[in-house]
Design an enzyme around this catalytic site. Sequence first.
Site, short mmCIF file in Angstrom:
data_model
loop_
_atom_site.label_atom_id
_atom_site.label_comp_id
_atom_site.label_asym_id
_atom_site.label_seq_id
_atom_site.Cartn_x
_atom_site.Cartn_y
_atom_site.Cartn_z
N GLY A 50 1.20 18.26 2.71
CA GLY A 50 0.18 17.43 2.08
C GLY A 50 -1.15 17.65 2.77
O GLY A 50 -1.60 18.77 2.90
N SER A 52 -2.95 16.50 6.33
CA SER A 52 -2.68 15.81 7.59
C SER A 52 -3.74 14.77 7.96
O SER A 52 -3.43 13.76 8.58
CB SER A 52 -2.52 16.83 8.72
OG SER A 52 -3.67 17.64 8.84
N CYS A 82 4.36 22.09 7.04
CA CYS A 82 2.93 22.30 6.80
C CYS A 82 2.09 21.16 7.40
O CYS A 82 1.96 21.10 8.62
CB CYS A 82 2.69 22.52 5.31
SG CYS A 82 1.16 23.40 4.99
N ARG A 111 -5.20 24.47 12.16
CA ARG A 111 -5.19 23.93 10.80
C ARG A 111 -5.86 24.93 9.84
O ARG A 111 -6.83 25.57 10.22
CB ARG A 111 -5.93 22.60 10.83
CG ARG A 111 -5.66 21.73 9.69
CD ARG A 111 -6.16 20.32 9.96
NE ARG A 111 -6.51 19.73 8.70
CZ ARG A 111 -7.74 19.55 8.29
NH1 ARG A 111 -8.76 19.85 9.07
NH2 ARG A 111 -7.96 19.05 7.11
N ILE A 139 0.65 27.20 1.77
CA ILE A 139 -0.46 26.62 1.01
C ILE A 139 -1.45 26.01 2.00
O ILE A 139 -1.16 25.00 2.63
CB ILE A 139 0.04 25.53 0.03
CG1 ILE A 139 1.14 26.10 -0.88
CG2 ILE A 139 -1.12 24.98 -0.80
CD1 ILE A 139 1.93 25.04 -1.64
N ARG A 140 -2.58 26.66 2.16
CA ARG A 140 -3.58 26.23 3.17
C ARG A 140 -2.85 25.84 4.48
O ARG A 140 -3.04 24.78 5.05
CB ARG A 140 -4.43 25.07 2.66
CG ARG A 140 -5.37 25.51 1.54
CD ARG A 140 -6.40 24.46 1.20
NE ARG A 140 -5.79 23.18 0.90
CZ ARG A 140 -6.07 22.05 1.52
NH1 ARG A 140 -6.97 22.03 2.47
NH2 ARG A 140 -5.48 20.94 1.18
N HIS A 180 6.76 25.65 3.10
CA HIS A 180 7.33 24.52 2.36
C HIS A 180 8.74 24.80 1.86
O HIS A 180 8.92 25.09 0.67
CB HIS A 180 6.46 24.22 1.14
CG HIS A 180 5.09 23.74 1.46
ND1 HIS A 180 4.78 22.41 1.63
CD2 HIS A 180 3.94 24.42 1.66
CE1 HIS A 180 3.50 22.28 1.92
NE2 HIS A 180 2.96 23.48 1.94
N GLU A 182 10.82 22.81 1.02
CA GLU A 182 11.15 21.79 0.02
C GLU A 182 10.81 22.22 -1.41
O GLU A 182 11.29 21.64 -2.36
CB GLU A 182 10.48 20.46 0.36
CG GLU A 182 8.96 20.41 0.21
CD GLU A 182 8.19 20.97 1.41
OE1 GLU A 182 8.80 21.65 2.25
OE2 GLU A 182 6.97 20.71 1.47
#
Length: 200
Positions: A50, A52, A82, A111, A139-140, A180, A182
């Site tokens: 998500g 942070s 992430c 980050r 993702i980023r 990720h 998930e």
Amino acid sequence: MSTNPTIGVFALQGDVREHLRVLTDLGVNTLPVRRAAELDRCDALILPGGESTTMYKLARIFDLFEPLRERIRSGMPAFGTCAGMIMLADRIEDGAKDQETLGGLDITVRRNAFGRQVASFEGDIDFDGFAQPVHAVFIRAPWVEAVGTGVQILATVKVGEASGRIVAVQQGSLVATSFHPEIEGDNRIHRYFVDLVLKS
Ligand code: GLN
């Protein structure tokens, strides 16, 4: 640990549903955690992907930050993906102003290390102990810039500009990945964490 542990998912922000689904698929008791009372019911916790900085702010607002820190400090197993990896890191590079982490993992994370949204990518990586590679979606994503002596490196990037970068680590019963699992339809890393919870 009981043979039937409850693994919560930090649910103030991030891809909570995806983690809840994987845990449910694995037959694990799970619940979304937004309040300290919900954290109290958990034997272990997942911190999702998500944002942070938002996670940090909301955890403060909902009086969950200190209870989380306390549980992690006293040995609760946790798995961060992430943004969740950033939350578990002791040190952060390129954090937002005043951004704090829960800590626990003796690592420095950078980050948005792979670049901004455009630099998100996917690829196969070898994960320590797995016979087949893991298809990892970044993702980023952060990467792990440095690890302390007690930290085991579980995966590094093998190709491209980020080759050699550390993207999965473990220290005791804390696990973190830059990517990720998930959202990949591959439950192996969650199973790895569940096994760790059962052993702890
Ligand atoms: N860049 C995000 C952060 O700093 C992490 C991105 C993610 O979780 N997909 O929190």
